[in-house]
Design a protein around this motif. Structure first.
Motif, mmCIF file in Angstrom:
data_model
loop_
_atom_site.group_PDB
_atom_site.id
_atom_site.type_symbol
_atom_site.label_atom_id
_atom_site.label_comp_id
_atom_site.label_asym_id
_atom_site.label_seq_id
_atom_site.Cartn_x
_atom_site.Cartn_y
_atom_site.Cartn_z
ATOM 1 N N ALA A 1 -1.547 0.824 -5.145
ATOM 2 C CA ALA A 1 -1.273 0.756 -3.709
ATOM 3 C C ALA A 1 0.224 0.823 -3.443
ATOM 4 O O ALA A 1 0.685 1.514 -2.519
ATOM 5 C CB ALA A 1 -1.857 -0.534 -3.131
ATOM 6 N N ILE A 2 1.017 0.115 -4.287
ATOM 7 C CA ILE A 2 2.476 0.158 -4.120
ATOM 8 C C ILE A 2 2.988 1.573 -4.375
ATOM 9 O O ILE A 2 3.887 2.067 -3.680
ATOM 10 C CB ILE A 2 3.148 -0.866 -5.060
ATOM 11 C CG1 ILE A 2 2.774 -2.278 -4.629
ATOM 12 C CG2 ILE A 2 4.646 -0.711 -5.040
ATOM 13 C CD1 ILE A 2 3.280 -3.329 -5.567
ATOM 14 N N ILE A 3 2.392 2.267 -5.385
ATOM 15 C CA ILE A 3 2.821 3.645 -5.676
ATOM 16 C C ILE A 3 2.549 4.549 -4.470
ATOM 17 O O ILE A 3 3.378 5.393 -4.099
ATOM 18 C CB ILE A 3 2.112 4.157 -6.940
ATOM 19 C CG1 ILE A 3 2.760 3.551 -8.174
ATOM 20 C CG2 ILE A 3 2.170 5.665 -7.026
ATOM 21 C CD1 ILE A 3 2.130 3.978 -9.454
ATOM 22 N N GLY B 1 -4.300 -7.835 -0.902
ATOM 23 C CA GLY B 1 -3.002 -7.166 -0.942
ATOM 24 C C GLY B 1 -3.138 -5.674 -0.775
ATOM 25 O O GLY B 1 -2.394 -5.052 0.000
ATOM 26 N N VAL B 2 -4.111 -5.076 -1.477
ATOM 27 C CA VAL B 2 -4.295 -3.627 -1.368
ATOM 28 C C VAL B 2 -4.666 -3.247 0.057
ATOM 29 O O VAL B 2 -4.099 -2.305 0.639
ATOM 30 C CB VAL B 2 -5.380 -3.163 -2.367
ATOM 31 C CG1 VAL B 2 -5.767 -1.727 -2.090
ATOM 32 C CG2 VAL B 2 -4.888 -3.302 -3.775
ATOM 33 N N ILE B 3 -5.603 -4.005 0.654
ATOM 34 C CA ILE B 3 -6.029 -3.675 2.020
ATOM 35 C C ILE B 3 -4.861 -3.780 2.986
ATOM 36 O O ILE B 3 -4.622 -2.891 3.809
ATOM 37 C CB ILE B 3 -7.180 -4.608 2.442
ATOM 38 C CG1 ILE B 3 -8.450 -4.230 1.680
ATOM 39 C CG2 ILE B 3 -7.433 -4.511 3.930
ATOM 40 C CD1 ILE B 3 -9.574 -5.182 1.918
ATOM 41 N N LEU B 4 -4.079 -4.883 2.880
ATOM 42 C CA LEU B 4 -2.959 -5.067 3.813
ATOM 43 C C LEU B 4 -1.926 -3.965 3.652
ATOM 44 O O LEU B 4 -1.428 -3.410 4.631
ATOM 45 C CB LEU B 4 -2.319 -6.435 3.590
ATOM 46 C CG LEU B 4 -3.155 -7.604 4.094
ATOM 47 C CD1 LEU B 4 -2.478 -8.909 3.757
ATOM 48 C CD2 LEU B 4 -3.350 -7.494 5.587
ATOM 49 N N MET B 5 -1.600 -3.617 2.387
ATOM 50 C CA MET B 5 -0.571 -2.597 2.166
ATOM 51 C C MET B 5 -0.999 -1.244 2.736
ATOM 52 O O MET B 5 -0.244 -0.589 3.441
ATOM 53 C CB MET B 5 -0.306 -2.469 0.669
ATOM 54 C CG MET B 5 0.785 -3.366 0.179
ATOM 55 S SD MET B 5 1.196 -2.992 -1.498
ATOM 56 C CE MET B 5 0.097 -4.059 -2.371
#
Lengths: 81, 97, 134
Positions: C108-110, B80-84
């Protein structure tokens, strides 16, 4: 299982937690959160949970602080409250 | 707003403290948590898994599938982190073009 | 009364830390501050579980001594009062690692939110969203 050491460490953790949420500079807050994690790790080691203590020391205090610093570095350092 | 939140926090803390009232004291060796199933793990862990460290014996042998699921959770989080972060960078490149 | 408070000191500490974390998550406007509050909340629950597993009266870390390993080969059972309760420790090992994974996704969202709105304050984000008519 030493009660005076336990009480001292818990007082330090509570002080670190309050400081981490009150400081306006986000980088300082994140470093204090790392100190909070290390005090917590000492607390676990004092209660005999050595595996939890070293997981907290390397994952919670190490990797977590690095993630936070990277995010603060990519965004803004000042907070309004 | 702040006063309302403080009242709510006091009520939540009061409820939790009321729950703590019925707990056995801290580090009591005769507490139910320490006498129900954990003696069996302490006694049988070495003969069944041949690992002196009981925590790792339970983590990797008794609860091996639990640890596998945990690894899946970490893998999903990393993906998820990589994709975002990567999607953001590609959009930026398109804007620049 | 004093003895009652001291005998459950770790439980009062966990309630205190949990309330600090909850306060930060509700009142603070900055998103990173909210995340710090969430971390404190998580750690307080881990403290609670590890406190449940503690045993006084000569109990040590849950790793078998050489003597007990020798006894186990001769089918003599170890004394459970000599070792801390290992089950809460196992559960909390999983919880710490999953907590860090959640923190990573939240950061990451932040970063994505900052790239779109150029601010991390909750009230400013709400104003921008209202002005743009979302």
């Amino acid at each position: 299982m030493i009660l005076p050491l336990d009480i001292i460490l818990i007082v330090f953790t509570v002080i670190c937690a309050i400081a981490a949420i009150q400081i306006k500079d986000l980088l300082s807050a994140v470093i204090i959160l790392g100190a909070f994690s290390f005090f917590m790790c000492l607390l676990y080691a004092q209660m005999g949970a050595v595996d939890v203590a070293f997981t907290e020391a390397c994952v919670g205090a190490g990797v977590g602080t690095v993630f936070f610093i990277a995010a603060v570095n990519k965004t803004k350092r000042r907070a309004k409250d | 707003m702040k006063v309302f939140v403080l009242i709510m926090l006091l009520m939540t803390g009061g409820l939790l403290a009321y729950g703590v009232k019925d707990f056995p004291g801290w580090s009591n060796p005769n507490a139910p948590a320490s006498t129900h199933v954990s003696p069996r793990y302490i006694q049988a862990a070495y003969t069944k898994t041949h690992t002196p460290n009981i925590v790792t014996a339970v983590l990797a042998d008794y609860r091996g599938y639990d640890t596998l699921g945990e690894t899946v959770v970490i893998f999903t989080a990393g993906m998820g982190v990589i994709l975002m972060l990567r999607k953001k960078r590609r959009n930026k490149g398109k804007d620049n073009v | 009364m004093f003895e009652y408070i001291v005998s459950k000191f770790n439980y009062w500490a966990y309630i205190c830390l949990m309330m600090i974390g909850l306060y930060a998550m509700i009142v603070k406007g900055n998103l990173v501050k909210k995340l710090i509050g969430m971390n404190i909340f998580q750690v307080s629950i881990i403290l609670f579980y590890v406190s449940v597993g503690a045993k006084s009266g000569g109990a040590t870390v849950p790793i078998l001594t050489a003597e007990d390993i020798h006894h186990a080969h001769a089918h003599v059972l170890a004394n459970p009062l000599q070792y801390m309760n290992p089950l809460p420790h196992v559960l909390m090992l999983t919880a710490i690692v999953v907590g860090i994974a959640t923190t990573g996704v939240a950061l990451a969202i932040i970063i994505m939110i900052y790239n779109r709105y150029k601010t991390l304050e909750e009230d400013e984000i709400l104003v921008i969203r209202k002005e743009s008519g979302v």
